[in-house]
Design a protein around this motif. Structure first.
Motif, PDB file in Angstrom:
ATOM      1  N   UNK A  28     -77.234 -58.472  17.359  1.00 31.82           N
ATOM      2  CA  UNK A  28     -77.372 -59.660  16.517  1.00 31.82           C
ATOM      3  C   UNK A  28     -76.315 -60.701  16.880  1.00 31.82           C
ATOM      4  N   UNK A  29     -75.120 -60.251  17.197  1.00 32.32           N
ATOM      5  CA  UNK A  29     -74.048 -61.178  17.573  1.00 32.32           C
ATOM      6  C   UNK A  29     -74.396 -61.908  18.860  1.00 32.32           C
ATOM      7  N   UNK A  30     -74.859 -61.194  19.859  1.00 32.45           N
ATOM      8  CA  UNK A  30     -75.194 -61.818  21.137  1.00 32.45           C
ATOM      9  C   UNK A  30     -76.401 -62.752  20.991  1.00 32.45           C
ATOM     10  N   UNK A  31     -77.357 -62.365  20.168  1.00 36.68           N
ATOM     11  CA  UNK A  31     -78.502 -63.248  19.941  1.00 36.68           C
ATOM     12  C   UNK A  31     -78.051 -64.557  19.306  1.00 36.68           C
ATOM     13  N   UNK A  43     -78.782 -53.155  25.425  1.00 38.16           N
ATOM     14  CA  UNK A  43     -77.515 -52.801  24.790  1.00 38.16           C
ATOM     15  C   UNK A  43     -77.709 -51.937  23.555  1.00 38.16           C
ATOM     16  N   UNK A  44     -76.641 -51.312  23.143  1.00 35.05           N
ATOM     17  CA  UNK A  44     -76.699 -50.409  21.992  1.00 35.05           C
ATOM     18  C   UNK A  44     -76.021 -50.971  20.750  1.00 35.05           C
ATOM     19  N   UNK A  45     -75.208 -51.992  20.904  1.00 34.68           N
ATOM     20  CA  UNK A  45     -74.473 -52.526  19.760  1.00 34.68           C
ATOM     21  C   UNK A  45     -74.330 -54.034  19.895  1.00 34.68           C
TER      22      UNK A  45
END
Length: 321
Positions: free
Chosen positions: A130-133, A125-127
């Protein structure tokens, strides 16, 4: 006269050489003693802690397993390996052992496959990486007791969100935690969900350590499809990480207790009973401490043996840089 005058000087030289060699050996012994003392002073506290917190308790549990001691009793008798014979003849123990093995066989591959898949998706992904992690790592950081209660509400047979959603879609519902056919797979799904974030973080670290030059070389060799790159570069280079995740998740799966205690208490029947719950039940509910200690010893040997076998088998297939 000349020969006689050279003899004392030769004797003095040989004596001086002997004294120098003796002094060198003495200095070397002193240096070795100093290094040994320094090494023991550094490793000694950790070794003492290991002996006190691991080896002595294991030895004490083994001694208790050779007796008929019950928790709180003032007397005990030596029964030899009677507790171990009873363990292997116990139908309940064999059921919990089979359940634990099946649980591990579901949780470990599921965690590795899904953790790697999520890590690949996040890395590509490109954006919002940190949120998904953070979202996927949250279950691993959360209190398992609170999460188990939340899962119990979701899986409630009448008001649970899972059954309500299935009913809206026209699909059959079930009493997930009270059905012998569904309880163990449901617990395994919860185990995968709990360990998924941990595996994902480790795979993300492994993906970042793979040199880009390898992917460029794969492109030149014609492996330009993502599946070819995954097969020829990514998976071989993630071998050490995969092996570490495999062993850690397997150990955590063997030690499953909280979800069983909170959600099922080993039921219905023995359908969801695990080895660690059997140990707890025999030792602290039935107060059969000697028998529970025998279960603990057998459990320890099983976990150590399977871990060594897993490490030995996987180490042969792992590519180290």
């Amino acid at each position: 006269m000349g020969a006689m005058s050279h003899a004392p000087s030769a004797l003095l030289n040989s004596t001086g050489s002997s004294l120098d060699a003796a002094g060198a050996r003495k200095a070397l012994r002193k240096q070795r003693i100093t290094e040994t003392l320094a090494a023991w002073s550094l490793a000694g506290p950790a070794l003492l802690l290991l002996v006190c917190l691991f080896f002595l308790p294991v030895f004490a549990v083994f001694l208790i397993a050779l007796t008929d001691w019950q928790f709180g009793a003032s007397t005990l008798s030596f029964v030899g390996f009677g507790n171990f014979r009873e363990v292997f003849a116990d139908v309940g123990f064999r059921a919990s052992f089979a359940n634990t093995i099946l649980y591990v066989l579901i949780v470990v591959p599921g965690t590795i496959i899904l953790g790697l898949a999520i890590a690949l998706l996040i890395e590509s992904g490109k954006s919002c990486r940190a949120f998904y992690r953070a979202i996927h790592f949250l279950p691993f950081m959360a209190t398992l007791t609170a999460m188990a209660i939340a899962w119990e509400a979701l899986l409630h047979p009448t008001i649970g969100l899972v059954n309500q959603t299935l009913a809206m879609l026209g699909l059959p519902t079930a009493n997930w935690l009270r059905d012998e056919n569904t309880v163990l797979p449901v617990l395994a799904i919860i185990g995968i969900w709990q360990n998924l974030g941990y595996a994902m973080v480790l795979f993300l670290a492994g993906l970042k350590s793979i040199p880009q030059d390898l992917y460029d070389a794969a492109d030149i060799d014609g492996a330009d499809l993502w599946l070819d790159r995954l097969r020829t570069v990514t998976l071989p280079m993630l071998g050490p990480v995969t092996m570490f995740v495999f062993i850690v998740v397997a150990l955590k799966a063997f030690e499953t207790f909280d979800t069983v205690q909170i959600l099922t208490q080993g039921g219905p029947g023995h359908a969801s009973e695990m080895l660690l719950y059997t140990l707890y039940r025999e030792s602290f509910q039935y107060l059969r401490t000697g028998y529970g200690a025998a279960v603990a010893v057998v459990f320890l040997f099983i976990v150590v043996a399977l871990t060594l076998i897993q490490a030995r088998v996987m180490d042969k297939k792992v590519h180290y840089q």
